[in-house]
Scaffold this active site. Structure first.
Site, PDB file in Angstrom:
ATOM      1  N   LYS A 133       0.843  -1.193   0.000  1.00  0.00           N
ATOM      2  CA  LYS A 133       0.000   0.000   0.000  1.00  0.00           C
ATOM      3  C   LYS A 133       0.882   1.248   0.000  1.00  0.00           C
ATOM      4  O   LYS A 133       1.984   1.216   0.557  1.00  0.00           O
ATOM      5  CB  LYS A 133      -0.842   0.036   1.289  1.00  0.00           C
ATOM      6  CG  LYS A 133      -1.970  -0.962   1.349  1.00  0.00           C
ATOM      7  CD  LYS A 133      -2.790  -0.757   2.618  1.00  0.00           C
ATOM      8  CE  LYS A 133      -3.897  -1.784   2.737  1.00  0.00           C
ATOM      9  NZ  LYS A 133      -4.926  -1.650   1.689  1.00  0.00           N
TER      10      LYS A 133
ATOM     11  N   ARG B 258     -10.070 -11.571   2.394  1.00  0.00           N
ATOM     12  CA  ARG B 258     -10.950 -12.625   1.882  1.00  0.00           C
ATOM     13  C   ARG B 258     -10.272 -13.986   1.940  1.00  0.00           C
ATOM     14  O   ARG B 258     -10.948 -15.019   2.055  1.00  0.00           O
ATOM     15  CB  ARG B 258     -11.401 -12.278   0.451  1.00  0.00           C
ATOM     16  CG  ARG B 258     -10.304 -12.280  -0.567  1.00  0.00           C
ATOM     17  CD  ARG B 258     -10.701 -11.568  -1.853  1.00  0.00           C
ATOM     18  NE  ARG B 258     -10.615 -10.115  -1.720  1.00  0.00           N
ATOM     19  CZ  ARG B 258     -10.874  -9.249  -2.708  1.00  0.00           C
ATOM     20  NH1 ARG B 258     -11.255  -9.698  -3.889  1.00  0.00           N
ATOM     21  NH2 ARG B 258     -10.767  -7.948  -2.515  1.00  0.00           N
TER      22      ARG B 258
HETATM   23  N1  BES Z   1      -7.995  -3.667   4.335  1.00  0.00           N
HETATM   24  C1  BES Z   1      -8.140  -3.317   2.987  1.00  0.00           C
HETATM   25  C2  BES Z   1      -9.431  -2.569   2.676  1.00  0.00           C
HETATM   26  C3  BES Z   1      -9.624  -1.228   3.331  1.00  0.00           C
HETATM   27  C4  BES Z   1      -9.339  -0.066   2.640  1.00  0.00           C
HETATM   28  C5  BES Z   1     -10.166  -1.136   4.593  1.00  0.00           C
HETATM   29  C6  BES Z   1      -9.547   1.144   3.237  1.00  0.00           C
HETATM   30  C7  BES Z   1     -10.372   0.099   5.183  1.00  0.00           C
HETATM   31  C8  BES Z   1     -10.078   1.246   4.500  1.00  0.00           C
HETATM   32  C9  BES Z   1      -8.116  -4.574   2.102  1.00  0.00           C
HETATM   33  O1  BES Z   1      -7.379  -5.640   2.574  1.00  0.00           O
HETATM   34  C10 BES Z   1      -7.575  -4.189   0.783  1.00  0.00           C
HETATM   35  O2  BES Z   1      -6.472  -3.718   0.744  1.00  0.00           O
HETATM   36  N2  BES Z   1      -8.342  -4.378  -0.283  1.00  0.00           N
HETATM   37  C11 BES Z   1      -7.923  -4.049  -1.600  1.00  0.00           C
HETATM   38  C12 BES Z   1      -8.448  -5.105  -2.525  1.00  0.00           C
HETATM   39  C13 BES Z   1      -7.910  -5.008  -3.932  1.00  0.00           C
HETATM   40  C14 BES Z   1      -6.430  -5.351  -3.942  1.00  0.00           C
HETATM   41  C15 BES Z   1      -8.665  -5.946  -4.826  1.00  0.00           C
HETATM   42  C16 BES Z   1      -8.480  -2.696  -1.974  1.00  0.00           C
HETATM   43  O3  BES Z   1      -9.621  -2.394  -1.641  1.00  0.00           O
HETATM   44  O4  BES Z   1      -7.746  -1.907  -2.563  1.00  0.00           O
HETATM   45 ZN    ZN Z   2      -5.327  -5.532   2.051  1.00  0.00          ZN
END
Ligand code: BES
Ligand code: ZN
Ligand code: ZN
Length: 475
Positions: free
Chosen positions: A256, A330
């Site tokens: 991230k 997931r």
């Molecule tokens: N924990 C994050 C989602 C999240 C984002 C929670 C902002 C709270 C605030 C999750 O694990 C994630 O990073 N999801 C990705 C999925 C993508 C790679 C398909 C996302 O949403 O960018």
């Molecule tokens: Zn994530």
């Protein structure tokens, strides 16, 4: 702390603009102060002799919502304590055919909401000038017994909400799998909830390969936390509550950006809501049976991390292609949900997860996104959410979206591409619900952790859906 007395007098009077008996006073205030009697406007009118009055704008029309009453209670508490007032008197005028118990419950909940603060890391705590806040409350009508019982239950549920908030607000150097498990034990065991906490070796023996693939990048060991509350021994029916328990999400090799990482200690909000809900259910001795399941780990980068392109196994036997290591929630939930539905054989299952940024884009910080395989079950859930004022929005569980999670090298892929991200993420989890039992998936990425205060909800952790789930499961 709020001390509530029914049908007692004393303290600074709270005057509602809709109170016909007080209309002269309200008119005077409108002409001589900044008070305009708008909905949820709260104004303190000091008086050196009497101590003064608190004036409140209250719309007594049909469209007044219980959330507006919560916000009103919140503001009354804030205004009073800011003026060092420790005792108030509320004599409630009738409000457009609204149930007196619900009116009281909403206003008092708002006041309790106003007491929440998280200052664990501040060496200089902001002292509240009012240590004990007394409310002398006279409802329009209603028995003391029912009012008192409602208040007692409300306090217990709000303690569950605050417990969830405290867990989420603590950063990842405080809350990691081991300490999260310990916090669950400390808060739930005294209430008679049975807990089993499994370490790495035991999780391996169970066969939760997908969960361990995410966990393997961290040198903090994962924990599988299983909680059992049996409030209805006459029944063998159990609901499974599964919470995403990523105590820190760096994204892994699909790293991230740093500003997206800052708040990622909140990625165990689903787990916190499960713990908070079990607390509230046990404390109120709700007549229901619930298993709480949390697969807790960190998603980090190291020489042992899972990698983009890896194909991993899972408890269900389905293989998973890792298209993105940041879609880790997931993957852990696949095993946790399968464990709940196959190993524990729960009769229906609800999972909660801060799962997708896409959910924030679609529904903001206002609504939780929902996917279900059973509309009748969801309708009941939605009614409970509405009752307690937590907003949920059903997304289409259309089989057309499922195709997006297809993999060429494994049974399923953990990302479905740019389109319909919240739906494909939810549907991925749905693939691991055994026995086709009723299932509800709640994406709380937007609602569990707020960038700024929203009416009576604080900045940061909200403890979202402790109220809904307690209401729903105790029905
Ligand atoms: N924990 C994050 C989602 C999240 C984002 C929670 C902002 C709270 C605030 C999750 O694990 C994630 O990073 N999801 C990705 C999925 C993508 C790679 C398909 C996302 O949403 O960018
Ligand atoms: Zn994530
Ligand atoms: Zn995550």
């Amino acid at each position: 702390m709020i001390n509530l007395n029914f049908y007692q007098n004393g303290g600074i009077p709270v005057i509602f603009s809709s109170d016909q008996n007080k209309s002269e006073l309200i008119d005077w205030a409108k002409n001589n102060t900044t008070f305009k009697a708008e909905q949820a406007e709260v104004y303190y009118l000091p008086n050196p002799e009497s101590g003064g009055l608190i004036l409140v704008g209250l719309n007594s029309e049909q469209d007044l919502t219980f959330d507006q009453l919560r916000y009103l209670g919140f503001k009354i508490y804030k205004t009073a304590t800011a003026n060092k007032i420790g005792e108030i008197e509320i004599i409630m005028p009738p409000i457009a055919e609204k149930c007196n118990i619900k009116v009281m419950k909403s206003i008092v909940e708002g006041m309790i909401q106003a007491t929440y603060k998280f200052d664990k890391y501040l060496s200089k705590k902001d002292e509240n000038p009012v240590k004990k806040f007394t409310v002398n409350y006279t409802p329009n009508h209603g028995s003391v017994e029912t009012m008192q019982a409602t208040f007692n239950k409300l306090k217990d549920v709000m303690d569950g909400v605050f417990l969830a908030r405290d867990l989420v607000n603590q950063t990842s150097n405080y809350i990691y799998p081991e300490t999260l498990a310990q916090a669950a034990i400390d808060s739930l065991q005294p209430l008679g909830v049975e807990l089993a906490v499994y370490n790495y070796k035991q999780i391996k023996e169970i066969g939760m390969e997908a969960f361990l693939a995410v966990a393997q990048g961290s040198n903090k060991e994962p924990r599988l936390i299983v909680m059992k509350y049996q409030g209805n021994p006459d029944s063998d029916q159990f609901t499974g509550l599964v919470g995403k328990g990523i105590t820190y999400d760096s994204g892994g090799y699909s790293i991230k950006p740093s500003d997206g990482m800052e708040d990622m200690h909140c990625d165990m909000s689903g787990a916190a809501t499960v713990i908070g809900t079990l607390y509230a259910l046990a404390k109120t001795e709700a007549k229901t049976n619930v298993y709480g399941i949390i697969a807790a780990c960190e998603n980090l980068i190291s020489g042992t991390s899972f990698k983009v392109g890896d194909v991993i196994n899972s408890l269900s036997g389905k293989t998973i292609e890792i298209g993105n290591t940041d879609a880790e929630g997931r993957v852990t939930l696949a095993d946790a949900v399968y464990y709940a539905t196959d190993n524990l054989k729960v009769n229906q299952v609800i999972d909660l997860a801060t799962l997708t940024g896409a959910c924030l884009v679609a529904l903001g910080e206002e609504y939780t996104g929902v996917i279900t395989n059973n509309n009748d079950y969801y309708q009941e859930f939605e009614a409970a959410a509405k009752k307690v004022g937590e907003k949920v929005w059903l997304l289409p569980n259309d089989k057309k979206f499922t195709e997006l999670n297809k993999s060429k090298v494994a049974d399923i892929k953990n990302v479905g591409g740019r389109l319909a991200g919240t739906i494909t993420a939810g549907q991925f989890i749905g693939e691991f619900v055994a026995n086709n039992i009723p299932w509800i998936h709640l994406d709380i990425a937007g609602t569990a952790y707020l960038s700024k205060e929203n009416d009576f909800l604080p900045e940061r952790a909200t403890g979202v859906h402790v109220k809904t789930l307690t209401e729903f499961l105790a029905r």
